[in-house]
Design a protein around this motif. Structure first.
Motif, mmCIF file in Angstrom:
data_model
loop_
_atom_site.group_PDB
_atom_site.id
_atom_site.type_symbol
_atom_site.label_atom_id
_atom_site.label_comp_id
_atom_site.label_asym_id
_atom_site.label_seq_id
_atom_site.Cartn_x
_atom_site.Cartn_y
_atom_site.Cartn_z
ATOM 1 N N LEU A 110 -58.053 43.079 1.136
ATOM 2 C CA LEU A 110 -58.694 41.997 0.644
ATOM 3 C C LEU A 110 -58.960 41.129 2.102
ATOM 4 C CD1 LEU A 110 -55.646 40.702 -1.504
ATOM 5 C CD2 LEU A 110 -57.686 42.192 -2.055
ATOM 6 N N LYS A 111 -60.110 40.254 1.657
ATOM 7 C CA LYS A 111 -60.569 39.656 2.842
ATOM 8 C C LYS A 111 -60.374 38.159 2.499
ATOM 9 C CE LYS A 111 -64.908 38.676 5.638
ATOM 10 N NZ LYS A 111 -64.925 37.357 5.484
ATOM 11 N N MET A 112 -59.671 37.607 3.627
ATOM 12 C CA MET A 112 -59.226 36.098 3.445
ATOM 13 C C MET A 112 -59.924 35.270 4.581
ATOM 14 S SD MET A 112 -55.131 35.941 2.322
ATOM 15 C CE MET A 112 -55.154 34.110 2.829
ATOM 16 N N GLY A 113 -60.973 34.726 4.470
ATOM 17 C CA GLY A 113 -61.893 33.895 5.596
ATOM 18 C C GLY A 113 -61.882 35.170 6.690
ATOM 19 N N GLN A 114 -61.459 34.652 7.609
ATOM 20 C CA GLN A 114 -61.712 35.688 8.958
ATOM 21 C C GLN A 114 -60.735 36.871 9.179
ATOM 22 O OE1 GLN A 114 -62.203 33.393 12.271
ATOM 23 N NE2 GLN A 114 -60.288 32.134 12.062
ATOM 24 N N TYR A 115 -59.802 36.813 8.213
ATOM 25 C CA TYR A 115 -58.749 37.814 8.320
ATOM 26 C C TYR A 115 -58.484 39.014 7.239
ATOM 27 C CZ TYR A 115 -57.054 33.715 11.307
ATOM 28 O OH TYR A 115 -57.002 33.074 12.281
ATOM 29 N N LEU A 116 -58.137 40.137 7.296
ATOM 30 C CA LEU A 116 -58.137 40.957 6.538
ATOM 31 C C LEU A 116 -56.543 41.163 6.091
ATOM 32 C CD1 LEU A 116 -60.356 43.890 8.072
ATOM 33 C CD2 LEU A 116 -61.060 42.310 6.233
ATOM 34 N N LEU A 117 -56.195 41.331 4.698
ATOM 35 C CA LEU A 117 -54.981 41.329 4.275
ATOM 36 C C LEU A 117 -54.813 42.788 3.555
ATOM 37 C CD1 LEU A 117 -52.192 39.786 3.807
ATOM 38 C CD2 LEU A 117 -53.330 38.950 1.549
ATOM 39 N N VAL A 118 -53.747 43.282 4.005
ATOM 40 C CA VAL A 118 -53.376 44.429 3.433
ATOM 41 C C VAL A 118 -51.783 44.424 2.696
ATOM 42 C CG1 VAL A 118 -53.023 46.981 3.518
ATOM 43 C CG2 VAL A 118 -54.791 45.906 4.720
ATOM 44 N N THR A 119 -51.488 44.724 1.432
ATOM 45 C CA THR A 119 -50.102 44.734 0.953
ATOM 46 C C THR A 119 -49.713 46.176 0.690
ATOM 47 O OG1 THR A 119 -50.456 42.550 0.200
ATOM 48 C CG2 THR A 119 -48.768 43.832 -0.402
ATOM 49 N N ILE A 120 -48.780 46.762 1.336
ATOM 50 C CA ILE A 120 -48.668 47.943 1.167
ATOM 51 C C ILE A 120 -47.263 48.124 0.046
ATOM 52 C CG2 ILE A 120 -47.726 50.320 2.032
ATOM 53 C CD1 ILE A 120 -48.933 49.355 4.732
ATOM 54 N N GLN A 121 -47.647 48.720 -1.105
ATOM 55 C CA GLN A 121 -46.608 48.603 -2.212
ATOM 56 C C GLN A 121 -45.956 49.699 -2.487
ATOM 57 O OE1 GLN A 121 -46.047 45.740 -3.761
ATOM 58 N NE2 GLN A 121 -47.975 44.440 -4.186
ATOM 59 N N VAL A 122 -46.291 50.969 -1.846
ATOM 60 C CA VAL A 122 -45.663 52.065 -1.944
ATOM 61 C C VAL A 122 -45.451 52.912 -0.629
ATOM 62 C CG1 VAL A 122 -46.737 52.719 -4.203
ATOM 63 C CG2 VAL A 122 -47.876 53.165 -2.102
ATOM 64 N N ASP A 123 -44.452 53.898 -0.920
ATOM 65 C CA ASP A 123 -44.219 54.452 0.438
ATOM 66 C C ASP A 123 -45.489 55.283 0.672
ATOM 67 O OD1 ASP A 123 -41.804 53.629 1.032
ATOM 68 O OD2 ASP A 123 -40.669 54.828 -0.399
ATOM 69 N N LEU A 124 -45.917 55.516 1.908
ATOM 70 C CA LEU A 124 -47.444 56.094 2.179
ATOM 71 C C LEU A 124 -47.067 57.434 2.734
ATOM 72 C CD1 LEU A 124 -49.274 53.543 4.584
ATOM 73 C CD2 LEU A 124 -49.218 53.755 1.876
#
Lengths: 286, 132, 142
Positions: free
Chosen positions: B7-21
């Protein structure tokens, strides 16, 4: 063909009880202050009944056989109740061992003719009674261990308090020796409280820790690193001069850790990094 | 094939890891994030791992790699919400996430990103944090 | 190392690790088992992380293998024993492989020493050209 050992003995049960009681009563260490003779006879008779109900010639050589469980339970029960009444392990041990004398005396009469067989069987009985004696000791030790374990748990619990001393600042005053298992509890409690309170700074005060060796230092460094991984800062305070000396002499590297000599200076550092200013009310005008 | 959303939030990128990768997913995330940083000119990356129950050395390396690559592209990386058990395990494992900044939660993470990227002359969608 | 003769195996299941996605399946299976056992969150995390390291090691160096997941008990203690077996090239210098930071592959060299650190008990046997077996054990209520 000779009669079985247990078969021979169980016919003489009453005689054995009489002999056993005589042995016990004549013993100098008899604790008639803790248990009267009637109760003692009752306890001994019950134990003998249980013994003859469960033991066979086969299990005589295998004291951990499952079929002996009722006897072991009974024995454990007897040792525990005796321990509670105030008998020493030696007294309970002697109680069981005096049964051996009674059994052997019976046997000497029964096997007069064949001394070879007598010897073998005496050894067998002797070993069996010895293993029963060991059970009473084990019960004692187990009882003690349970008490120690419970106290250790209680001590660990009360000795690792985490207090919130400011909004966003936690303090954990450590008192007493830090071993590996306690250090782990300390680390877990601290990290959980950091999450729960959302605190950005934690102060670990070690004024009450008597010695810091390289193992304790390792644990402290681990705690600091884990706190950092979670996104909080951990300050170690309460470093007494002699502890500072030992740390340097042991060559422990604490350069990556913020250390302060007192909890007060750690708090000051925390205020500074959170940009909190604390001052006397009259010295500032709003 | 599934991908972790960025996700892009203004000048930052946001990643939510919900599962074991698993490995492929983690490697994809690495390359996706890096190309996003270039495309959007993002100044910071925030990775929320509060739902992750295992960070092993592979996963640790991915996080360090992301931080290292982002830094070259002049973006800061903050990992937030690591569970206490995961933190202790990483320390026992001897793994320090070099180059990765950490914060307790997303909110703190954004604050940290602002201070990390605040002092630059780049135009920004956000108010610069004031210094008092 | 606890004498294996004193340990009772209550249940046993063998899982194959052939590809990356098997690693996640393995760790979630192990987690299911230990949750039922009442293992603390911290020990759960340590065990699953250690098994993730070892399973990945097995994939990279041993070309995959099997993991025997055993529920064990000893007196009042319950726990999990994991036996990782591969038929890969084996490890020539075990001492070197156990050193932190030593790696022949793409990893960080934390796999074996890390797993040893995270488990309660750790045992490694290996024969060159035959394969490697790693056994780890974690008690639930320790």
């Amino acid at each position: 063909m000779s009669k079985s050992i247990i078969g021979t003995l169980s016919q003489k049960k009453n005689q054995i009880l009489t002999l056993w009681m005589r042995n016990q009563l004549s013993d100098g260490g008899l604790r008639d202050d803790l248990m009267n003779n009637e109760d003692l006879r009752q306890q001994s008779a019950e134990l003998l009944d249980c013994l003859f109900d469960t033991v066979t010639d086969d299990t005589l050589t295998a004291p951990d056989a499952p079929s002996l469980a009722p006897l072991i339970d009974q024995l454990t029960h007897v040792s525990m109740s005796r321990a509670r009444q105030g008998f020493t392990p030696r007294e309970t041990g002697t109680y069981i061992f005096s049964l051996k004398d009674a059994l052997l005396e019976i046997f000497r009469h029964e096997r007069k003719e064949d001394s070879e067989q007598l010897l073998g069987e005496i050894l067998l009985i002797s070993k069996f009674i010895d293993s029963l004696g060991i059970v009473t000791f084990e019960t004692f030790i187990q009882g003690r261990e349970e008490v120690i374990m419970r106290q250790t748990d209680e001590m660990t619990e009360i000795s690792t308090p985490v207090v919130q001393i400011w909004d966003g600042i936690l303090a954990m005053p450590l008192i007493g020796t830090l071993d590996s298992s306690r250090a782990l509890v300390v680390m877990e409690n601290l990290l959980q409280e950091i999450v729960r309170t959302g605190s950005g700074i934690a102060i670990l005060d070690i004024s009450g820790v008597p010695t810091v060796d390289s193992m304790v230092a390792q644990h402290l460094i681990k705690t600091v690193n884990a706190t950092r991984l979670m996104g909080a800062e951990c300050i170690i305070s309460g470093i007494r001069p002699e502890i500072a000396q030992t740390i340097v002499h042991l060559g422990i590297d604490l350069s990556q850790v913020v250390t302060k000599s007192t909890l007060a200076s750690a708090l000051k550092h925390a205020f500074a990094s959170m940009r909190i200013e604390v001052s006397k009310a009259n010295s500032r005008s709003f | 094939m599934d991908r972790i959303p960025i996700l892009k939030m203004g000048q930052y990128l946001l990643v939510t890891i919900q599962v074991d990768l698993y490995d492929r997913l983690a490697l994809d995330l690495e390359s996706d994030l890096i190309s996003h940083i270039t495309q959007t000119n993002a100044r910071g990356v925030l990775i929320d791992i509060s739902a992750v129950s295992i960070v092993d050395s592979f996963m640790g390396r991915i996080l360090s790699n992301i931080a290292g690559m982002a830094r070259i592209l002049d973006a800061a990386t903050v990992v937030v919400g690591m569970q206490p058990a995961v933190a202790i395990t990483l320390v026992e494992l001897g793994l320090s996430l070099t180059g990765v900044h950490t914060a307790l939660n997303v909110e703190r993470g954004i604050e940290l990103l602002r201070t990390k990227t605040g002092g630059t002359i780049e135009p920004s969608d956000y108010d610069e944090p004031s210094d008092d | 190392m606890t004498n294996p003769a004193m340990i009772d195996v209550e249940a046993s299941e063998t899982l194959a690790v052939r590809q990356e996605s098997d690693v996640i399946q393995l760790t979630s299976y192990i987690r299911q088992q230990v949750v039922l056992m009442g293992m603390s969150t911290l020990n759960q995390t340590k065990l699953s992380t250690a098994s993730s390291e070892l399973a990945r090691n097995m994939l990279i160096h041993g070309g995959g293998g099997t993991v025997q997941v055993e529920q064990i008990s000893m007196k009042s203690k319950k726990g999990i024993r994991l036996i990782f077996t591969d038929n890969g090239p084996g490890i020539a210098d075990i001492e070197q492989a156990m050193q932190s930071g030593y790696s022949t592959g793409s990893g960080m060299g934390l796999g074996l020493p890390g797993a040893r650190q995270l488990a309660d008990e750790f045992q490694l046997t290996s024969a060159v050209e035959e394969g490697t077996t790693v056994t780890i054990l974690k008690w639930a209520n320790d």
